[in-house]
Design a protein around this motif. Structure first.
Motif, PDB file in Angstrom:
ATOM      1  N   THR A   1       0.808  -1.222   0.000  1.00  0.00           N
ATOM      2  CA  THR A   1       0.000   0.000   0.000  1.00  0.00           C
ATOM      3  C   THR A   1       0.840   1.271   0.000  1.00  0.00           C
ATOM      4  OG1 THR A   1      -0.175  -0.063   2.428  1.00  0.00           O
ATOM      5  CG2 THR A   1      -1.880  -1.185   1.173  1.00  0.00           C
ATOM      6  N   ARG A   2       1.979   1.249   0.680  1.00  0.00           N
ATOM      7  CA  ARG A   2       2.782   2.477   0.699  1.00  0.00           C
ATOM      8  C   ARG A   2       3.306   2.850  -0.681  1.00  0.00           C
ATOM      9  NH1 ARG A   2       6.095   3.025   6.426  1.00  0.00           N
ATOM     10  NH2 ARG A   2       4.270   2.913   7.772  1.00  0.00           N
ATOM     11  N   PRO A   3       3.822   1.883  -1.468  1.00  0.00           N
ATOM     12  CA  PRO A   3       4.174   2.254  -2.850  1.00  0.00           C
ATOM     13  C   PRO A   3       2.989   2.764  -3.650  1.00  0.00           C
ATOM     14  CG  PRO A   3       5.204   0.177  -2.251  1.00  0.00           C
ATOM     15  CD  PRO A   3       4.265   0.523  -1.141  1.00  0.00           C
ATOM     16  N   LEU A   4       1.806   2.174  -3.425  1.00  0.00           N
ATOM     17  CA  LEU A   4       0.618   2.650  -4.137  1.00  0.00           C
ATOM     18  C   LEU A   4       0.280   4.081  -3.733  1.00  0.00           C
ATOM     19  CD1 LEU A   4      -1.678  -0.514  -4.036  1.00  0.00           C
ATOM     20  CD2 LEU A   4      -0.533   0.457  -6.024  1.00  0.00           C
ATOM     21  N   ILE A   5       0.427   4.378  -2.438  1.00  0.00           N
ATOM     22  CA  ILE A   5       0.161   5.737  -1.963  1.00  0.00           C
ATOM     23  C   ILE A   5       1.156   6.712  -2.588  1.00  0.00           C
ATOM     24  CG2 ILE A   5       0.204   7.220   0.078  1.00  0.00           C
ATOM     25  CD1 ILE A   5      -0.888   4.830   1.667  1.00  0.00           C
ATOM     26  N   LYS A   6       2.431   6.294  -2.675  1.00  0.00           N
ATOM     27  CA  LYS A   6       3.431   7.158  -3.308  1.00  0.00           C
ATOM     28  C   LYS A   6       3.103   7.398  -4.775  1.00  0.00           C
ATOM     29  CE  LYS A   6       7.350   6.068  -0.300  1.00  0.00           C
ATOM     30  NZ  LYS A   6       8.729   5.508  -0.230  1.00  0.00           N
ATOM     31  N   MET A   7       2.635   6.347  -5.453  1.00  0.00           N
ATOM     32  CA  MET A   7       2.263   6.514  -6.856  1.00  0.00           C
ATOM     33  C   MET A   7       1.046   7.418  -7.002  1.00  0.00           C
ATOM     34  SD  MET A   7       2.994   2.828  -8.655  1.00  0.00           S
ATOM     35  CE  MET A   7       2.922   1.706  -7.259  1.00  0.00           C
ATOM     36  N   LYS A   8       0.107   7.321  -6.054  1.00  0.00           N
ATOM     37  CA  LYS A   8      -1.065   8.203  -6.069  1.00  0.00           C
ATOM     38  C   LYS A   8      -0.626   9.657  -5.890  1.00  0.00           C
ATOM     39  CE  LYS A   8      -5.020   9.374  -3.126  1.00  0.00           C
ATOM     40  NZ  LYS A   8      -4.374  10.517  -2.475  1.00  0.00           N
ATOM     41  N   GLU A   9       0.288   9.880  -4.935  1.00  0.00           N
ATOM     42  CA  GLU A   9       0.787  11.243  -4.716  1.00  0.00           C
ATOM     43  C   GLU A   9       1.520  11.755  -5.954  1.00  0.00           C
ATOM     44  OE1 GLU A   9       3.188  10.727  -1.292  1.00  0.00           O
ATOM     45  OE2 GLU A   9       1.498  10.740   0.138  1.00  0.00           O
TER      46      GLU A   9
ATOM     47  N   LYS B   1      10.362  -6.249 -10.523  1.00  0.00           N
ATOM     48  CA  LYS B   1       9.851  -6.589 -11.844  1.00  0.00           C
ATOM     49  C   LYS B   1       8.390  -7.035 -11.827  1.00  0.00           C
ATOM     50  CE  LYS B   1      13.887  -5.932 -13.725  1.00  0.00           C
ATOM     51  NZ  LYS B   1      14.130  -4.788 -14.639  1.00  0.00           N
ATOM     52  N   ASP B   2       7.694  -6.885 -10.711  1.00  0.00           N
ATOM     53  CA  ASP B   2       6.302  -7.314 -10.651  1.00  0.00           C
ATOM     54  C   ASP B   2       5.390  -6.212 -11.169  1.00  0.00           C
ATOM     55  OD1 ASP B   2       6.517  -5.464  -8.671  1.00  0.00           O
ATOM     56  OD2 ASP B   2       6.086  -6.821  -7.012  1.00  0.00           O
ATOM     57  N   GLU B   3       4.056  -6.413 -10.988  1.00  0.00           N
ATOM     58  CA  GLU B   3       3.085  -5.449 -11.513  1.00  0.00           C
ATOM     59  C   GLU B   3       3.253  -4.064 -10.884  1.00  0.00           C
ATOM     60  OE1 GLU B   3       2.482  -8.445 -10.571  1.00  0.00           O
ATOM     61  OE2 GLU B   3       1.417  -9.512 -12.171  1.00  0.00           O
ATOM     62  N   LEU B   4       3.544  -4.026  -9.566  1.00  0.00           N
ATOM     63  CA  LEU B   4       3.755  -2.733  -8.910  1.00  0.00           C
ATOM     64  C   LEU B   4       4.980  -2.034  -9.483  1.00  0.00           C
ATOM     65  CD1 LEU B   4       3.000  -3.325  -5.112  1.00  0.00           C
ATOM     66  CD2 LEU B   4       1.748  -1.882  -6.701  1.00  0.00           C
ATOM     67  N   GLY B   5       6.045  -2.812  -9.714  1.00  0.00           N
ATOM     68  CA  GLY B   5       7.245  -2.230 -10.290  1.00  0.00           C
ATOM     69  C   GLY B   5       6.996  -1.687 -11.690  1.00  0.00           C
ATOM     70  N   GLU B   6       6.227  -2.433 -12.498  1.00  0.00           N
ATOM     71  CA  GLU B   6       5.909  -1.968 -13.850  1.00  0.00           C
ATOM     72  C   GLU B   6       5.048  -0.713 -13.816  1.00  0.00           C
ATOM     73  OE1 GLU B   6       4.116  -5.287 -15.739  1.00  0.00           O
ATOM     74  OE2 GLU B   6       5.983  -6.417 -15.956  1.00  0.00           O
ATOM     75  N   LEU B   7       4.086  -0.669 -12.865  1.00  0.00           N
ATOM     76  CA  LEU B   7       3.248   0.527 -12.743  1.00  0.00           C
ATOM     77  C   LEU B   7       4.076   1.725 -12.324  1.00  0.00           C
ATOM     78  CD1 LEU B   7       0.490   1.898 -12.702  1.00  0.00           C
ATOM     79  CD2 LEU B   7       0.170   1.051 -10.365  1.00  0.00           C
ATOM     80  N   SER B   8       4.971   1.525 -11.349  1.00  0.00           N
ATOM     81  CA  SER B   8       5.841   2.611 -10.899  1.00  0.00           C
ATOM     82  C   SER B   8       6.730   3.101 -12.042  1.00  0.00           C
ATOM     83  CB  SER B   8       6.692   2.134  -9.726  1.00  0.00           C
ATOM     84  OG  SER B   8       7.611   3.142  -9.336  1.00  0.00           O
ATOM     85  N   GLN B   9       7.273   2.157 -12.805  1.00  0.00           N
ATOM     86  CA  GLN B   9       8.131   2.521 -13.932  1.00  0.00           C
ATOM     87  C   GLN B   9       7.350   3.283 -14.996  1.00  0.00           C
ATOM     88  OE1 GLN B   9      10.010  -0.827 -15.771  1.00  0.00           O
ATOM     89  NE2 GLN B   9      11.409   0.396 -16.983  1.00  0.00           N
ATOM     90  N   SER B  10       6.100   2.874 -15.239  1.00  0.00           N
ATOM     91  CA  SER B  10       5.272   3.566 -16.238  1.00  0.00           C
ATOM     92  C   SER B  10       4.974   4.999 -15.806  1.00  0.00           C
ATOM     93  CB  SER B  10       3.967   2.795 -16.445  1.00  0.00           C
ATOM     94  OG  SER B  10       4.208   1.504 -16.950  1.00  0.00           O
ATOM     95  N   ILE B  11       4.659   5.179 -14.515  1.00  0.00           N
ATOM     96  CA  ILE B  11       4.392   6.535 -14.013  1.00  0.00           C
ATOM     97  C   ILE B  11       5.652   7.385 -14.102  1.00  0.00           C
ATOM     98  CG2 ILE B  11       3.768   7.865 -11.970  1.00  0.00           C
ATOM     99  CD1 ILE B  11       1.941   5.585 -11.148  1.00  0.00           C
TER     100      ILE B  11
END
Length: 469
Positions: free
Chosen positions: A184-192, A211-221
Motif C-alpha cells: 500500500t505504501r508504494p501505491l500511496i506514493k504513486m497516487k501522490e 519486476k512485478d506489476e507494482l514495479g511496472e506501474l511505478s516505472q510507467s508513471i
C-alpha cells in the motif's frame, strides 16, 4: 474506509477468518470424532477380549480375575447372566450403569459387540456390551468408561483451538502491517505522484519496486513523468525559439520600414531597405509555412497518397530545378542512378523531402565543391543519399538534428537562413511513409543524409490514401 490499506486489511482478514474458521471446525470435529471412536473401539475390544476368556475357561475364578483386572484401569466391567442379573463387576454398578443395562435389548446384539451408549456430552458413561455363551452360563459383558476425562480432554482441545485462533488474528495483524509496507505504501506514493502530475509538477521520482506489476506501474508513471517534463521543457524552448525567430525579422522590418519612410534618403537607399524588408518578410512567411506544416502533421490533418514512382526520372526533374541555385555558388551536382527503380511514395511529399535536403546541402556547402545524389537498390528498399562537402556537423549534435527549431550554430544558421524546422518536417514525412532517415557527418568534410523507401514492384500499382500517425 477510503484507504486501500484499510480495505485490503479488512478483505484479507475476512477471507482468512472464514477460511481458518472452516478449517478449524473441520479439524476440531475430526479430532473429536476420532478420539471418541477410539474410546468406543477400545471398550468393544476389551469386552470382546473378556468374552473370549470366559468362553475358554468359565469359572468363578475367571469372573473374579476379570473384575479384578478392570479395577486397575480407567474402565469398569459388569458381567451378567442371560437374565441381566449381575454375577461379577469391577465395582458396585452405579444407578446410571444399571439403567443402561436395563435399557439394552438383547435382540440387537451381534458377535462383535455393540455400542449401547455413545452420548458422551450428556451421559456420564460410554457403554458397550458383548454376548458370551458357555456350557455353564450364557450372559453379557458390559464395559463402561467415565466420560469426564474425555470431556476434559476435549475442553483442553477447545482451548488450544481458541488460542490458535487468537494467534492467527495476531499473525493477520502482522501480515497486514507488512502488506501496508510492501504494497500500500508504494501505491500511496504513486497516487501522490499522479496528483503532482495533474497539477503540472513533473519533477516526480519513484523508487524501483522490482519486476512485478507494482514495479511496472511505478516505472510507467516515472516514464510518464519524464516524458511530460521533457514535453514541458521542449514547449518552453519551442515558444522561446519561435519568439526569437519572429522577433528578429520583425525587428529588421520595423527598423528598415522607419528608415525607408524618411523623406531625406535617396531612392537607391530606400530600394535597398525595401529589399531587406522583402527578404525578412519571406523569412517570416517560410517559418510560418513550416510551422503550419508541422501543426498539420501533429494534428493528423495531412494525407499521404502513395503511388509507384520511377525515382531516377523524378530526381532528374528536381535536379534541373535546383541546378541554377547550385551554380550560383559554383557547386556541382553529381547524380548516380544506374537502374530504373520504383518506390511507393507520395510525389508531392517526396518532392518536399528532397527539396528540404537539397536546400540544406546548398546552404551549408562551401563554394567550388560538389553535392552527390545517389540511389541504391537493396532487397526490400531503395536508399537515396545526398552527400555534400560542406561545413559538417559535430558528432554530439547529430542526435538532436530532428528536434524542432534545433540549430547547431544559431548565429551561423541565422546568417544562412536556417530555421531548424526542415529536418523535423523531413523526419515526420518519412515516418508517415513508413520509411526512415539517418545522418552521418564530419566537421569541415561534409554531411550525408540517407532516406529509405519501400521498393515497389513494376507490375503492381499501389495507391492508398491514409492518415498519418
Amino acid at each position: 474506509m477510503r484507504k486501500i490499506s484499510t480495505k485490503l486489511a479488512l478483505y484479507f482478514t475476512i477471507a482468512v477468518f472464514i477460511m481458518e474458521s472452516l478449517l478449524m471446525i473441520y479439524l476440531h470435529d475430526n479430532i473429536v470424532d476420532n478420539r471418541v471412536k477410539e474410546e468406543f473401539q477400545s471398550l468393544i475390544s476389551r469386552g470382546n477380549s473378556h468374552r473370549d476368556v470366559l468362553e475358554d475357561t468359565y469359572s468363578e475364578g475367571t469372573l473374579h480375575h476379570i473384575a479384578l483386572m478392570e479395577t486397575k484401569t480407567n474402565t469398569e466391567v459388569v458381567i451378567t447372566n442371560s437374565k441381566k442379573e449381575i454375577i461379577a463387576s469391577s465395582k458396585e454398578p452405579s444407578k446410571g450403569m444399571r439403567e443402561i443395562i436395563r435399557g439394552y435389548t438383547p435382540d440387537q446384539l451381534n458377535r462383535n459387540g455393540l455400542l449401547i451408549e455413545s452420548n458422551w456430552k450428556e451421559i456420564n458413561y460410554l457403554a458397550t456390551v458383548t454376548e458370551f455363551s458357555t456350557e455353564a452360563e450364557d450372559g453379557y459383558v458390559y464395559m463402561f468408561k467415565n466420560t469426564g476425562p474425555l470431556r476434559t480432554l476435549i475442553d483442553r482441545l477447545n482451548v488450544h483451538f481458541l488460542l490458535a485462533g487468537l494467534s492467527s488474528l495476531v499473525i493477520l495483524g502482522i501480515i497486514y502491517f507488512l502488506l501496508s509496507k510492501i504494497l500500500t505504501r508504494p501505491l500511496i506514493k504513486m497516487k501522490e505522484a499522479t496528483e503532482k502530475l495533474s497539477k503540472g509538477d513533473f519533477a516526480v521520482k519513484l523508487p524501483e519496486l522490482g519486476k512485478d506489476e507494482l514495479g511496472e506501474l511505478s516505472q510507467s508513471i516515472q516514464m510518464l513523468s519524464n516524458d511530460l517534463e521533457m514535453i514541458k521543457k521542449d514547449r518552453v524552448e519551442f515558444l522561446a525559439s519561435i519568439s526569437h525567430e519572429l522577433r528578429t525579422p520583425l525587428t529588421y522590418i520595423q527598423g528598415y520600414t522607419n528608415v525607408a519612410l524618411r523623406e531625406d534618403i535617396k531612392n537607391t537607399e530606400r530600394k535597398a531597405y525595401l529589399e531587406i524588408i522583402q527578404e525578412e518578410s519571406k523569412t517570416i512567411v517560410t517559418l510560418i509555412e513550416n510551422l503550419f506544416e508541422l501543426a498539420k502533421i501533429d494534428e493528423n490533418n495531412f494525407s499521404i497518397s502513395k503511388e509507384p514512382i520511377m525515382i531516377c526520372p523524378f530526381l532528374k526533374k528536381m535536379i534541373v530545378k535546383v541546378t541554377p541555385a547550385f551554380k550560383s555558388k559554383n557547386i556541382d551536382i553529381l547524380f548516380i542512378c544506374k537502374n530504373e527503380l520504383l518506390i511507393n511514395a507520395d510525389p508531392l511529399r517526396l518532392e518536399q523531402i528532397i527539396m528540404n535536403l537539397l536546400d540544406n546541402a546548398l546552404k551549408y556547402s562551401h563554394p567550388n565543391t560538389s553535392t552527390e545524389i545517389s540511389v541504391k537498390e537493396l532487397e526490400e528498399e531503395v536508399r537515396i543519399s545526398i552527400q555534400d562537402q560542406g561545413i559538417g556537423i559535430p558528432e554530439k549534435e547529430i542526435p538532436h538534428l530532428f528536434n524542432r527549431l534545433y540549430r547547431v550554430e544559431k548565429s551561423r544558421s541565422r546568417e544562412l537562413g536556417g530555421s531548424g524546422l526542415g529536418l523535423s518536417i523531413v523526419k515526420e514525412l518519412m515516418d508517415a511513409h513508413g520509411g526512415s532517415v539517418s545522418i552521418t557527418s564530419k566537421e569541415n568534410q561534409g554531411t550525408c543524409v540517407e532516406i529509405r523507401f519501400e521498393k515497389a514492384r513494376e507490375d503492381y500499382i499501389f495507391e492508398n490514401n491514409f492518415t498519418s500517425r
